[in-house]
Design a protein around this motif. Structure first.
Motif, PDB file in Angstrom:
ATOM      1  N   GLU A 152     -31.539   8.461 -25.509  1.00  0.00           N
ATOM      2  CA  GLU A 152     -31.008   7.828 -26.711  1.00  0.00           C
ATOM      3  C   GLU A 152     -29.563   8.266 -26.894  1.00  0.00           C
ATOM      4  O   GLU A 152     -29.299   9.415 -27.213  1.00  0.00           O
ATOM      5  CB  GLU A 152     -31.851   8.210 -27.931  1.00  0.00           C
ATOM      6  N   SER A 153     -28.649   7.368 -26.653  1.00  0.00           N
ATOM      7  CA  SER A 153     -27.231   7.699 -26.778  1.00  0.00           C
ATOM      8  C   SER A 153     -26.463   6.459 -27.193  1.00  0.00           C
ATOM      9  O   SER A 153     -26.679   5.369 -26.657  1.00  0.00           O
ATOM     10  CB  SER A 153     -26.687   8.219 -25.443  1.00  0.00           C
ATOM     11  N   PHE A 156     -24.481   4.196 -24.555  1.00  0.00           N
ATOM     12  CA  PHE A 156     -25.088   3.264 -23.619  1.00  0.00           C
ATOM     13  C   PHE A 156     -25.511   1.958 -24.287  1.00  0.00           C
ATOM     14  O   PHE A 156     -26.020   1.953 -25.411  1.00  0.00           O
ATOM     15  CB  PHE A 156     -26.331   3.879 -22.960  1.00  0.00           C
ATOM     16  N   GLY A 157     -25.309   0.870 -23.571  1.00  0.00           N
ATOM     17  CA  GLY A 157     -25.887  -0.408 -23.961  1.00  0.00           C
ATOM     18  C   GLY A 157     -27.184  -0.585 -23.197  1.00  0.00           C
ATOM     19  O   GLY A 157     -27.344  -0.049 -22.101  1.00  0.00           O
ATOM     20  N   ARG A 158     -28.139  -1.331 -23.755  1.00  0.00           N
ATOM     21  CA  ARG A 158     -29.456  -1.477 -23.143  1.00  0.00           C
ATOM     22  C   ARG A 158     -29.955  -2.912 -23.274  1.00  0.00           C
ATOM     23  O   ARG A 158     -29.641  -3.595 -24.244  1.00  0.00           O
ATOM     24  CB  ARG A 158     -30.482  -0.553 -23.801  1.00  0.00           C
ATOM     25  N   LEU A 159     -30.767  -3.289 -22.295  1.00  0.00           N
ATOM     26  CA  LEU A 159     -31.413  -4.596 -22.360  1.00  0.00           C
ATOM     27  C   LEU A 159     -32.740  -4.508 -21.628  1.00  0.00           C
ATOM     28  O   LEU A 159     -32.790  -4.187 -20.438  1.00  0.00           O
ATOM     29  CB  LEU A 159     -30.533  -5.667 -21.711  1.00  0.00           C
ATOM     30  N   ASN A 160     -33.843  -4.766 -22.356  1.00  0.00           N
ATOM     31  CA  ASN A 160     -35.168  -4.744 -21.732  1.00  0.00           C
ATOM     32  C   ASN A 160     -35.376  -5.996 -20.895  1.00  0.00           C
ATOM     33  O   ASN A 160     -35.142  -7.114 -21.369  1.00  0.00           O
ATOM     34  CB  ASN A 160     -36.265  -4.691 -22.799  1.00  0.00           C
ATOM     35  N   PRO A 201     -35.545  14.065 -16.539  1.00  0.00           N
ATOM     36  CA  PRO A 201     -35.898  14.856 -17.714  1.00  0.00           C
ATOM     37  C   PRO A 201     -36.419  14.036 -18.891  1.00  0.00           C
ATOM     38  O   PRO A 201     -37.433  14.398 -19.494  1.00  0.00           O
ATOM     39  CB  PRO A 201     -34.579  15.565 -18.069  1.00  0.00           C
ATOM     40  N   ASN A 202     -35.726  12.964 -19.245  1.00  0.00           N
ATOM     41  CA  ASN A 202     -36.132  12.193 -20.413  1.00  0.00           C
ATOM     42  C   ASN A 202     -37.493  11.525 -20.200  1.00  0.00           C
ATOM     43  O   ASN A 202     -38.360  11.537 -21.069  1.00  0.00           O
ATOM     44  CB  ASN A 202     -35.075  11.133 -20.732  1.00  0.00           C
ATOM     45  N   TYR A 203     -37.679  10.941 -19.036  1.00  0.00           N
ATOM     46  CA  TYR A 203     -38.945  10.299 -18.681  1.00  0.00           C
ATOM     47  C   TYR A 203     -40.075  11.331 -18.675  1.00  0.00           C
ATOM     48  O   TYR A 203     -41.160  11.092 -19.222  1.00  0.00           O
ATOM     49  CB  TYR A 203     -38.797   9.650 -17.303  1.00  0.00           C
ATOM     50  N   LYS A 264     -52.722   2.241 -21.873  1.00  0.00           N
ATOM     51  CA  LYS A 264     -52.401   0.840 -22.157  1.00  0.00           C
ATOM     52  C   LYS A 264     -51.516   0.702 -23.398  1.00  0.00           C
ATOM     53  O   LYS A 264     -50.777  -0.266 -23.542  1.00  0.00           O
ATOM     54  CB  LYS A 264     -53.682   0.031 -22.360  1.00  0.00           C
ATOM     55  N   LYS A 265     -51.617   1.688 -24.283  1.00  0.00           N
ATOM     56  CA  LYS A 265     -50.889   1.605 -25.554  1.00  0.00           C
ATOM     57  C   LYS A 265     -49.428   2.053 -25.440  1.00  0.00           C
ATOM     58  O   LYS A 265     -48.648   1.821 -26.355  1.00  0.00           O
ATOM     59  CB  LYS A 265     -51.600   2.459 -26.608  1.00  0.00           C
ATOM     60  N   LEU A 266     -49.100   2.706 -24.337  1.00  0.00           N
ATOM     61  CA  LEU A 266     -47.729   3.204 -24.163  1.00  0.00           C
ATOM     62  C   LEU A 266     -46.941   2.180 -23.346  1.00  0.00           C
ATOM     63  O   LEU A 266     -47.189   1.979 -22.155  1.00  0.00           O
ATOM     64  CB  LEU A 266     -47.727   4.552 -23.442  1.00  0.00           C
ATOM     65  N   SER A 267     -45.999   1.534 -23.994  1.00  0.00           N
ATOM     66  CA  SER A 267     -45.194   0.512 -23.315  1.00  0.00           C
ATOM     67  C   SER A 267     -44.049   1.170 -22.539  1.00  0.00           C
ATOM     68  O   SER A 267     -43.307   1.990 -23.068  1.00  0.00           O
ATOM     69  CB  SER A 267     -44.625  -0.477 -24.334  1.00  0.00           C
ATOM     70  N   LEU A 268     -43.942   0.797 -21.277  1.00  0.00           N
ATOM     71  CA  LEU A 268     -42.835   1.260 -20.443  1.00  0.00           C
ATOM     72  C   LEU A 268     -41.858   0.106 -20.291  1.00  0.00           C
ATOM     73  O   LEU A 268     -42.145  -0.866 -19.589  1.00  0.00           O
ATOM     74  CB  LEU A 268     -43.337   1.693 -19.061  1.00  0.00           C
ATOM     75  N   ASP A 269     -40.739   0.205 -20.962  1.00  0.00           N
ATOM     76  CA  ASP A 269     -39.750  -0.873 -20.920  1.00  0.00           C
ATOM     77  C   ASP A 269     -38.720  -0.606 -19.828  1.00  0.00           C
ATOM     78  O   ASP A 269     -37.976   0.380 -19.901  1.00  0.00           O
ATOM     79  CB  ASP A 269     -39.056  -1.003 -22.278  1.00  0.00           C
ATOM     80  N   LEU A 270     -38.705  -1.476 -18.843  1.00  0.00           N
ATOM     81  CA  LEU A 270     -37.691  -1.386 -17.798  1.00  0.00           C
ATOM     82  C   LEU A 270     -36.400  -1.965 -18.359  1.00  0.00           C
ATOM     83  O   LEU A 270     -36.355  -3.114 -18.789  1.00  0.00           O
ATOM     84  CB  LEU A 270     -38.133  -2.167 -16.561  1.00  0.00           C
ATOM     85  N   GLN A 271     -35.354  -1.154 -18.363  1.00  0.00           N
ATOM     86  CA  GLN A 271     -34.124  -1.538 -19.046  1.00  0.00           C
ATOM     87  C   GLN A 271     -32.915  -1.522 -18.113  1.00  0.00           C
ATOM     88  O   GLN A 271     -32.810  -0.680 -17.222  1.00  0.00           O
ATOM     89  CB  GLN A 271     -33.849  -0.588 -20.216  1.00  0.00           C
ATOM     90  N   LEU A 272     -32.030  -2.470 -18.358  1.00  0.00           N
ATOM     91  CA  LEU A 272     -30.693  -2.385 -17.797  1.00  0.00           C
ATOM     92  C   LEU A 272     -29.890  -1.489 -18.732  1.00  0.00           C
ATOM     93  O   LEU A 272     -29.917  -1.670 -19.949  1.00  0.00           O
ATOM     94  CB  LEU A 272     -30.030  -3.768 -17.737  1.00  0.00           C
ATOM     95  N   VAL A 273     -29.179  -0.518 -18.167  1.00  0.00           N
ATOM     96  CA  VAL A 273     -28.435   0.444 -18.978  1.00  0.00           C
ATOM     97  C   VAL A 273     -27.011   0.544 -18.437  1.00  0.00           C
ATOM     98  O   VAL A 273     -26.811   0.638 -17.221  1.00  0.00           O
ATOM     99  CB  VAL A 273     -29.105   1.838 -18.945  1.00  0.00           C
ATOM    100  N   TRP A 274     -26.048   0.500 -19.346  1.00  0.00           N
ATOM    101  CA  TRP A 274     -24.647   0.567 -18.928  1.00  0.00           C
ATOM    102  C   TRP A 274     -23.826   1.298 -19.986  1.00  0.00           C
ATOM    103  O   TRP A 274     -24.248   1.436 -21.139  1.00  0.00           O
ATOM    104  CB  TRP A 274     -24.084  -0.836 -18.701  1.00  0.00           C
TER     105      TRP A 274
END
Length: 302
Positions: A152-153, A156-160, A201-203, A264-274
């Motif tokens: 969380e910073s 960074f820009g993010r897009l799922n 680390p974050n993951y 199943k309840k934990l969503s893993l969002d694959l994100q573009l990060v820049w």
């Protein structure tokens, strides 16, 4: 010798007349004549034979026509390339991504569409884990990261682009295959294969925190650098592991995939990060393509 003199000379060579060439390129005839003479003096050769009814090319002039045209063509191409690079139409875009996520369909669709629209841009894919991707983004080594659970910073820009979930993987002969667990707490007594925190680390912290919240403190007996390595260790008969479902859509022989209610309840969002402060037109094009695909539902929106 000046670039404009080459253009003037080619106009005269094409028209075979100073007056016609002057009208064509919108310059006074005396000025045109002076520029051609200056060109000949700089080259040390005569390019044109002046005659009463016009001009003809000398042998040196005939040869110079071809070379002058090549020079101007090269300059035009250089200008075009510079403009296209400035607009992000060519050049390169450096991406970081973990090996297993390269097979996610939504990511493949995005990369394919980008290549279709910008065929002159080279995509340089660097396979690296999430932690190194974040460092590489911060240091400007890559332009775009493709990862799960970025830090969380505000920098960074993010897009799922895709949402996944975790699954449990165990050897076919494991007792849990015969008596499938339903919750994370049900596997607390099994040996567990995981990865070192320093790799991502974050993951790592997000998942371990989630496990603990659901009564599972993993008994880690062996570690691997990535999902492929962890699955290989499990396949050798050591414990079980948990990986994103997209990384094991077709389980290797000897392994069984198990779904847990908690996972199943934990969503893993694959994100573009820049980096938000990045000034890269090519990066902006990639983000635009991704957003357009999201709107057209080729990839899953957040």
């Amino acid at each position: 010798m000046e670039i404009r003199q080459l253009r003037y000379f080619l106009a005269v060579a094409a028209e075979r007349s100073f007056s016609a060439a002057a009208r064509r390129i919108h310059i006074a005839q005396p000025a045109l004549t002076r520029q051609i003479r200056a060109l000949e003096e700089s080259l040390g050769v005569q390019l044109l034979e002046r005659q009463a009814r016009g001009v003809t090319l000398t042998p040196a002039g005939e040869a110079f026509v071809q070379d002058a045209q090549k020079v101007l063509n090269s300059l035009d191409e250089a200008k075009s390339n510079a403009l296209r690079t400035e607009k992000g139409m060519r050049g390169e875009l450096r991406l970081g991504v973990t090996v297993m996520l390269l097979w996610v369909n939504e990511l493949s669709v995005l990369l394919k569409e980008f290549r279709r629209r910008y065929p002159n841009v080279m995509l340089k894919l660097n396979t690296m884990l999430s932690g190194p991707q974040v460092v590489a983004l911060q240091e400007g080594v890559i332009d775009l990261g493709i990862l799960i659970f970025p830090p969380e910073s505000a920098d960074f820009g993010r897009l799922n682009i895709y949402s996944d979930h975790l699954v449990l993987v165990a050897p076919d002969d494991s007792p849990m295959v015969k008596n499938p667990p339903r919750f994370l707490a049900d596997i607390k007594d099994y040996d567990f294969v995981w990865f070192d925190r320093e790799n991502s680390p974050n993951y790592y912290d997000r998942l371990i925190g989630y496990f603990n919240q659901h009564g599972f403190v993993p008994n880690i007996v062996e570690t691997g650098n990535d999902s492929v390595t962890m699955l290989s260790v499990v396949n050798s008969g050591v414990g079980c592991t948990i990986v994103p479902s997209s990384t094991i859509s077709e389980p290797p022989e000897g392994l069984t995939v198990l779904e847990l209610e908690d996972l199943k309840k934990l969503s893993l969002d694959l994100q573009l990060v820049w980096r938000k402060d990045a000034e890269n037109p090519t990066l902006n094009h990639m983000i635009t393509v991704a957003k357009e695909l999201l709107s057209r539902q080729f990839v899953v929106a957040n």
